[in-house]
Design a protein around this motif. Structure first.
Motif, PDB file in Angstrom:
ATOM      1  N   ILE A 150       1.007  -1.278  -0.089  1.00  0.00           N
ATOM      2  CA  ILE A 150      -0.087   0.311   0.235  1.00  0.00           C
ATOM      3  C   ILE A 150       0.386   1.191   0.060  1.00  0.00           C
ATOM      4  O   ILE A 150       1.933   1.184   0.756  1.00  0.00           O
ATOM      5  CB  ILE A 150      -0.701  -0.074   1.308  1.00  0.00           C
ATOM      6  N   ARG A 151       0.485   2.328  -0.846  1.00  0.00           N
ATOM      7  CA  ARG A 151       0.733   3.219  -1.355  1.00  0.00           C
ATOM      8  C   ARG A 151       0.356   4.248  -0.215  1.00  0.00           C
ATOM      9  O   ARG A 151      -0.454   4.818  -0.444  1.00  0.00           O
ATOM     10  CB  ARG A 151       1.826   3.899  -2.459  1.00  0.00           C
ATOM     11  N   GLY A 152       1.389   4.537   0.685  1.00  0.00           N
ATOM     12  CA  GLY A 152       0.987   6.435   1.645  1.00  0.00           C
ATOM     13  C   GLY A 152       0.448   7.348   0.308  1.00  0.00           C
ATOM     14  O   GLY A 152       1.507   7.783  -0.833  1.00  0.00           O
ATOM     15  N   PRO A 153       0.837   8.353   1.753  1.00  0.00           N
ATOM     16  CA  PRO A 153       0.204   8.753   3.282  1.00  0.00           C
ATOM     17  C   PRO A 153      -1.097   8.346   2.499  1.00  0.00           C
ATOM     18  O   PRO A 153      -1.083   8.917   4.279  1.00  0.00           O
ATOM     19  CB  PRO A 153       0.743  10.182   3.261  1.00  0.00           C
ATOM     20  N   GLU A 154      -2.176   8.903   2.114  1.00  0.00           N
ATOM     21  CA  GLU A 154      -3.768   8.445   1.963  1.00  0.00           C
ATOM     22  C   GLU A 154      -4.046   7.842   3.361  1.00  0.00           C
ATOM     23  O   GLU A 154      -3.369   6.434   3.166  1.00  0.00           O
ATOM     24  CB  GLU A 154      -4.014   8.566   0.569  1.00  0.00           C
ATOM     25  N   PRO A 155      -4.796   7.814   3.753  1.00  0.00           N
ATOM     26  CA  PRO A 155      -5.206   7.091   5.373  1.00  0.00           C
ATOM     27  C   PRO A 155      -6.369   5.556   4.178  1.00  0.00           C
ATOM     28  O   PRO A 155      -7.172   6.105   3.199  1.00  0.00           O
ATOM     29  CB  PRO A 155      -6.738   8.274   5.882  1.00  0.00           C
ATOM     30  N   TYR A 156      -6.493   4.668   5.179  1.00  0.00           N
ATOM     31  CA  TYR A 156      -7.327   3.136   3.911  1.00  0.00           C
ATOM     32  C   TYR A 156      -8.190   2.381   5.458  1.00  0.00           C
ATOM     33  O   TYR A 156      -7.086   3.232   6.587  1.00  0.00           O
ATOM     34  CB  TYR A 156      -6.460   2.161   3.108  1.00  0.00           C
ATOM     35  N   LEU A 157      -8.741   1.577   4.899  1.00  0.00           N
ATOM     36  CA  LEU A 157      -9.741   1.408   6.353  1.00  0.00           C
ATOM     37  C   LEU A 157      -8.731  -0.445   6.121  1.00  0.00           C
ATOM     38  O   LEU A 157      -9.369  -0.651   4.910  1.00  0.00           O
ATOM     39  CB  LEU A 157     -11.063   1.247   5.675  1.00  0.00           C
TER      40      LEU A 157
END
Length: 314
Positions: A67-74
């Motif tokens: 998973i590439r950040g930095p965006e949030p995820y669930l």
């Protein structure tokens, strides 16, 4: 050095956040740690990943997720399960109401969850700072990358599972290197898949463009021109320029500039490397010429780039 080797030389975990996560349903975690890159391996059970408007992605035992950040995820046991836990920067976890969960979810050495022997077990490795992953590699990756257990069979997952719960001297350094090796193995497998690989990777198999790429990769300091490359390859300049742009997505000299500056950015990690020495290694006549190109393309000066690396390391 080929382009893939150059990219994969980048991961350098330093005290990475590594955790065995053990959970019984229902569970759901919102990840807001702002990390540039995370790697998740499902040991048993399954999980769902949801990010913005993107479709939910299910991962099963044996699958690996990058998973590439930095965006949030669930991450949850099911797409409909509402968030119960929020993972913040600095390895802090709370309920959605802000209550600290550090003690309540602690299950031993690098082990966390709501059960001692839950239905789902995941190994999570997170690169905490952007300086640990080259910008070139991050740009080459999709926001979410999944390898199923059918895509790869690698002994590093069992090795990480065995080592992550140990508390021996120097264990953090051992885990950092295993995480780097796992990420490299996953990415090498992913890049080798023709349906997902970026254009520059697929172009390496082309008899004309592939040779041009290898010449630029192996000798970045050489004063290449489209005319010289075309002559060495036995094609016209127009043919090379058109074929290169179609396959790689940009003209030869633009690609060469990006490659040189990516190499320079990595060479600047070495504190004793002078700007003039780096300039010579990547094909610029002077430190001033490299500095001008670096700032024009990357938006910061080499000095500022190096200062940011030093701050990340500190």
């Amino acid at each position: 050095m080929d382009a893939l080797a150059g990219l994969l030389d980048g991961p350098r975990a330093r005290g990475a956040f590594l955790l065995r996560v053990v959970l019984d349903p229902p569970w759901s975690m919102r990840i807001e740690d702002q990390a540039p890159l995370a790697l998740v391996s499902v040991v048993r059970g399954s999980a769902w990943l949801l990010r913005g408007r993107e479709d939910a992605v299910e991962i099963q035992a044996g699958d690996v997720l990058v998973i590439r950040g930095p965006e949030p995820y669930l991450v949850a046991d099911h797409p409909t399960t509402p968030a119960q836990v929020i993972i913040h920067p600095d390895e802090r976890c709370t309920t959605v109401y802000g209550e600290d969960l550090a003690i309540a979810m602690d299950r031993g050495v690098r082990t966390w969850g709501n059960s001692d022997d839950g239905q789902t077990m995941m190994l999570v490795g997170t690169y905490q700072d952007a300086g640990e992953i080259s910008h070139s590699l991050l740009r080459a990756l999709p926001p979410i990358l999944v390898l199923t257990k059918e895509d790869w069979d690698n002994p590093l997952v069992p090795l990480l599972a065995a080592e992550i719960g140990k508390d021996d001297q120097g264990q953090s350094a051992v885990l950092d290197r295993i995480l780097d090796l796992m990420l490299i193995a996953v990415l090498r497998t992913w890049f080798a898949r023709g349906d997902t690989a970026p254009g520059w990777f697929r172009a390496q198999s082309d008899p004309v463009v592939g040779r041009a790429l290898r010449m630029m990769h192996n000798h970045p300091a050489h004063p290449w021109t489209v005319a010289e490359l075309a002559t060495r390859l036995g094609v016209s300049r127009a043919t090379l320029a058109r074929r290169f742009t179609d396959l790689v997505g940009e003209p030869p000299m633009s690609y060469l500039t990006g490659w040189r500056l990516a190499l320079a950015a990595d060479l600047l990690r070495e504190p004793r490397a002078t700007l003039a020495a780096v300039a010579r290694k990547v094909g610029y006549s002077s430190a001033f010429a490299l500095s001008s190109a670096f700032k024009r393309v990357r938006g910061v000066s080499p000095q500022d780039h190096r200062a940011a690396l030093s701050a990340d390391s500190a």
